[in-house]
Design an enzyme around this catalytic site. Structure first.
Site, PDB file in Angstrom:
ATOM      1  CD  GLU A  75      -2.963  -0.826  -0.107  1.00 22.36           C
ATOM      2  OE1 GLU A  75      -3.379   0.443  -0.003  1.00 22.36           O
ATOM      3  OE2 GLU A  75      -3.194  -1.590  -0.790  1.00 22.36           O
ATOM      4  N   GLY A  76       2.199   1.189   0.045  1.00 22.39           N
ATOM      5  CA  GLY A  76       3.191   2.229  -0.037  1.00 22.39           C
ATOM      6  C   GLY A  76       3.001   3.038   1.251  1.00 22.39           C
TER       7      GLY A  76
END
Length: 221
Positions: A75-76
């Site tokens: 998801e970063g």
């Protein structure tokens, strides 16, 4: 008194009793932190306790912890100093962790490109309220909060919510057994960054996710 009058009186008495019961439950709930529905429907409280127990037990598993780390990477959110305070697109850093920022009113969400809106089955101009380490949107968070009795948006609560979603998708056994590709396939609709999600957002490759899982201490079958 006619039969109709008797029936009407009985109905009013029933409604009055229900209101008194609900008010009493509200008062009791305020005293011990439960919800009024726990007293009217005790099975709901039992179900929540079971969910809490199973979720907490799963969070002690090494592969589960590694899978959560992999999700944060996908998801970063792990690109920030505190992934648990990240909002979609890095548009905002959460300050109030008492609840989801779209619930507290701290953040109203970010507008998505029309292509992504279409991929999610939404109309142009849709807004994402994805927030926290696992980019949970407001409705999903509210479900997790209700099912687990979560009282804040702390890292522990966010971790618990993610584990609940993994369990809800039937992927927890695969995670714990190290069947990574099977687990990812089952939860892909929960996280747009996973391969096969199909929401029109960039999807990570399985090889990269496997590396992230292994770096976090995960063991694959």
């Amino acid at each position: 008194m006619t039969r109709i009058a008797v029936a009407a009186a009985a109905a009013l008495a029933f409604v009055g009793a229900a209101i008194v019961t609900r008010r009493a439950a509200d008062v009791q709930a305020q005293d011990d932190g439960a919800t009024a529905l726990d007293y009217i429907n005790p099975l709901g409280a039992i179900e929540r306790q079971v969910e809490q127990f199973q979720t907490e037990a799963a969070m002690h598993d090494n592969n589960t912890a590694a899978f959560l780390s992999m999700l944060r990477s996908a998801e970063g959110t792990d690109r920030r100093a505190d992934p648990y305070r990240v909002c979609y697109g890095y548009a905002h850093t959460i300050e109030d962790m008492s609840d989801h920022p779209a619930v507290t009113g701290e953040w109203r969400g970010a507008k998505l490109p029309d292509a992504i809106c279409s991929g999610a089955g939404l109309g142009p101009g849709c807004v994402s309220t994805a927030a926290g380490a696992y980019q949970l949107i407001r409705p999903t968070w509210l479900e997790c909060k209700r099912k687990l009795g979560l009282t804040d948006f702390s890292p522990a609560s966010q971790d618990a919510a993610a584990v609940y979603l993994i369990r809800r998708r039937g992927a927890l056994e695969d995670v714990q057994a190290g069947r990574l590709s099977d687990a990812i396939a089952k939860v892909a609709k929960e996280w747009a960054s996973l391969p096969g999600a199909g929401y029109g957002q960039p999807e990570r490759r399985l090889a990269g996710l496997s590396d992230a899982f292994a770096r976090a201490g995960g063991v694959m079958a």
